[in-house]
Design a protein around this motif. Structure first.
Motif, PDB file in Angstrom:
ATOM      1  N   THR A 100       0.817  -1.216   0.000  1.00  0.00           N
ATOM      2  CA  THR A 100       0.000   0.000   0.000  1.00  0.00           C
ATOM      3  C   THR A 100       0.852   1.267   0.000  1.00  0.00           C
ATOM      4  N   GLY A 101       2.135   1.114   0.241  1.00  0.00           N
ATOM      5  CA  GLY A 101       3.063   2.241   0.251  1.00  0.00           C
ATOM      6  C   GLY A 101       4.223   1.978  -0.679  1.00  0.00           C
ATOM      7  N   SER A 155       8.438  13.748 -10.563  1.00  0.00           N
ATOM      8  CA  SER A 155       7.332  13.495 -11.495  1.00  0.00           C
ATOM      9  C   SER A 155       6.165  12.895 -10.717  1.00  0.00           C
ATOM     10  N   PRO A 156       5.120  13.668 -10.467  1.00  0.00           N
ATOM     11  CA  PRO A 156       3.981  13.158  -9.680  1.00  0.00           C
ATOM     12  C   PRO A 156       3.298  11.984 -10.361  1.00  0.00           C
ATOM     13  N   ARG A 157       2.715  11.120  -9.543  1.00  0.00           N
ATOM     14  CA  ARG A 157       1.909  10.027 -10.080  1.00  0.00           C
ATOM     15  C   ARG A 157       0.608  10.598 -10.648  1.00  0.00           C
ATOM     16  N   LYS A 158       0.104   9.957 -11.681  1.00  0.00           N
ATOM     17  CA  LYS A 158      -1.168  10.393 -12.257  1.00  0.00           C
ATOM     18  C   LYS A 158      -2.346   9.927 -11.415  1.00  0.00           C
ATOM     19  N   ARG A 159      -2.122   8.843 -10.628  1.00  0.00           N
ATOM     20  CA  ARG A 159      -3.223   8.295  -9.839  1.00  0.00           C
ATOM     21  C   ARG A 159      -2.708   7.784  -8.503  1.00  0.00           C
ATOM     22  N   VAL A 160      -3.144   8.440  -7.438  1.00  0.00           N
ATOM     23  CA  VAL A 160      -2.836   8.000  -6.073  1.00  0.00           C
ATOM     24  C   VAL A 160      -4.144   7.526  -5.443  1.00  0.00           C
ATOM     25  N   PRO A 161      -4.223   6.276  -4.981  1.00  0.00           N
ATOM     26  CA  PRO A 161      -5.473   5.758  -4.408  1.00  0.00           C
ATOM     27  C   PRO A 161      -5.907   6.526  -3.157  1.00  0.00           C
ATOM     28  N   ALA A 162      -7.209   6.629  -2.965  1.00  0.00           N
ATOM     29  CA  ALA A 162      -7.754   7.261  -1.766  1.00  0.00           C
ATOM     30  C   ALA A 162      -7.237   6.552  -0.522  1.00  0.00           C
ATOM     31  N   GLY A 163      -6.915   7.326   0.507  1.00  0.00           N
ATOM     32  CA  GLY A 163      -6.425   6.767   1.755  1.00  0.00           C
ATOM     33  C   GLY A 163      -4.916   6.657   1.829  1.00  0.00           C
ATOM     34  N   SER A 164      -4.221   6.917   0.724  1.00  0.00           N
ATOM     35  CA  SER A 164      -2.773   6.815   0.718  1.00  0.00           C
ATOM     36  C   SER A 164      -2.154   7.817   1.680  1.00  0.00           C
ATOM     37  N   ALA A 173       0.409  13.588   5.111  1.00  0.00           N
ATOM     38  CA  ALA A 173      -0.999  13.776   4.762  1.00  0.00           C
ATOM     39  C   ALA A 173      -1.597  12.456   4.306  1.00  0.00           C
ATOM     40  N   VAL A 174      -2.935  12.434   4.267  1.00  0.00           N
ATOM     41  CA  VAL A 174      -3.688  11.295   3.738  1.00  0.00           C
ATOM     42  C   VAL A 174      -4.511  11.799   2.557  1.00  0.00           C
ATOM     43  N   TYR A 175      -4.393  11.149   1.423  1.00  0.00           N
ATOM     44  CA  TYR A 175      -5.184  11.551   0.253  1.00  0.00           C
ATOM     45  C   TYR A 175      -6.645  11.145   0.466  1.00  0.00           C
ATOM     46  N   PRO A 176      -7.584  12.106   0.527  1.00  0.00           N
ATOM     47  CA  PRO A 176      -8.982  11.767   0.793  1.00  0.00           C
ATOM     48  C   PRO A 176      -9.672  11.070  -0.378  1.00  0.00           C
ATOM     49  N   GLN A 177      -9.276  11.446  -1.586  1.00  0.00           N
ATOM     50  CA  GLN A 177      -9.853  10.841  -2.787  1.00  0.00           C
ATOM     51  C   GLN A 177      -8.736  10.397  -3.718  1.00  0.00           C
ATOM     52  N   THR A 178      -9.080   9.555  -4.664  1.00  0.00           N
ATOM     53  CA  THR A 178      -8.118   9.187  -5.699  1.00  0.00           C
ATOM     54  C   THR A 178      -7.808  10.426  -6.530  1.00  0.00           C
ATOM     55  N   GLY A 187       1.937   4.010   3.080  1.00  0.00           N
ATOM     56  CA  GLY A 187       0.877   3.155   3.610  1.00  0.00           C
ATOM     57  C   GLY A 187      -0.476   3.661   3.176  1.00  0.00           C
ATOM     58  N   ARG A 188      -1.519   3.080   3.780  1.00  0.00           N
ATOM     59  CA  ARG A 188      -2.874   3.483   3.405  1.00  0.00           C
ATOM     60  C   ARG A 188      -3.799   3.414   4.608  1.00  0.00           C
ATOM     61  N   CYS A 189      -4.700   4.396   4.687  1.00  0.00           N
ATOM     62  CA  CYS A 189      -5.653   4.517   5.800  1.00  0.00           C
ATOM     63  C   CYS A 189      -7.060   4.169   5.309  1.00  0.00           C
ATOM     64  N   PRO A 190      -7.795   3.302   6.020  1.00  0.00           N
ATOM     65  CA  PRO A 190      -9.141   2.923   5.580  1.00  0.00           C
ATOM     66  C   PRO A 190     -10.231   3.907   6.010  1.00  0.00           C
ATOM     67  N   THR A 191      -9.887   4.887   6.846  1.00  0.00           N
ATOM     68  CA  THR A 191     -10.883   5.831   7.370  1.00  0.00           C
ATOM     69  C   THR A 191     -11.234   6.896   6.330  1.00  0.00           C
TER      70      THR A 191
END
Length: 227
Positions: A100-101, A155-164, A173-178, A187-191
């Motif tokens: 997840t990370g 070079s930023p990723r084009k897609r970071v999954p929500a919760g990352s 920080a935690v990405y709230p949305q993709t 890592g990734r947070c399920p909240t």
């Protein structure tokens, strides 16, 4: 310092550098401005050392707005040495892993540490929410242990999954949305951090602790293993 930024925006600067007490002070000043109930107030945008106030120029001009804001800013400066408001404590579970990370192993190698050291150091700190921005519910938190600080990706990723969960310099920080993003992901947070009804889970001034959880606990909490 109070200054004009545009024809409908005022910037209040409380400090020149980031301080641990600033999020609570800025959040308190924002609450006081909102509580005043001024009909000309459009929006308030807190940041690391500043508070931006957006007003309706059809209802008030810059000088009048400043004259109403100045007593609140003066009061804030008078009280800034008072006991700090602690703010809410929010605990966020995180499944730290290379699954997840994708940058966890790279970060460990870059810092001369093991992955377990990165996880331990990241989850040992109580962070402050300094600002909200970039995306709805995206909370800029600081500061991470300097031994695990790392710059954003070139070079930023084009897609970071929500919760990352990511690190950029001494911020986390935690990405709230993709979404696209250039932070180092560990890592990734399920909240859920944002929804249309309750809006952002985190607010400026909140305290945040990350708690390492297992893969099983992550999935049981609704976490997704999207690549």
């Amino acid at each position: 310092m109070i200054e004009a930024v545009s024809e409908d925006t005022i910037l209040i600067t409380l400090a020149e550098a980031i301080e641990e007490s600033l999020p609570a002070r800025i959040a308190g000043l924002a609450d006081n401005i909102r509580s005043a109930g001024s009909p000309w107030l459009v929006d308030i945008v807190p940041s690391y050392t500043t508070l931006m106030v957006v007003y309706d120029p059809l209802k008030i001009d810059f000088r009048q707005a400043v004259s109403e804001l100045r007593p609140l800013v003066t009061l804030e400066n008078t009280c800034k040495r008072a006991p700090e408001v602690k703010g809410r404590l929010v605990e966020l579970p995180v499944y730290y892993s290379t699954e997840t990370g994708p940058d966890l192993q790279w970060l460990a190698s870059e810092c001369g540490l093991e992955c377990e050291d990165i996880i331990r150091k990241h989850s040992a700190v109580e962070y402050r929410v300094h600002a909200l921005g970039f995306a709805p519910g995206f909370a800029f938190m600081g500061q991470v242990d300097p031994t695990i600080a790392a710059p954003r990706k070139t070079s930023p990723r084009k897609r970071v999954p929500a919760g990352s969960v990511g690190i950029a310099n001494r911020q986390t920080a935690v990405y709230p949305q993709t979404s696209p993003g250039g932070w180092q992901l560990i890592g990734r947070c399920p909240t859920p951090l944002f929804d249309q009804n309750s809006l952002s889970l985190l607010r400026v001034g909140d305290r945040v602790r990350f708690k390492a959880i297992s893969r099983e606990a992550f999935l049981a909490a609704g976490g997704e293993l999207t690549p």
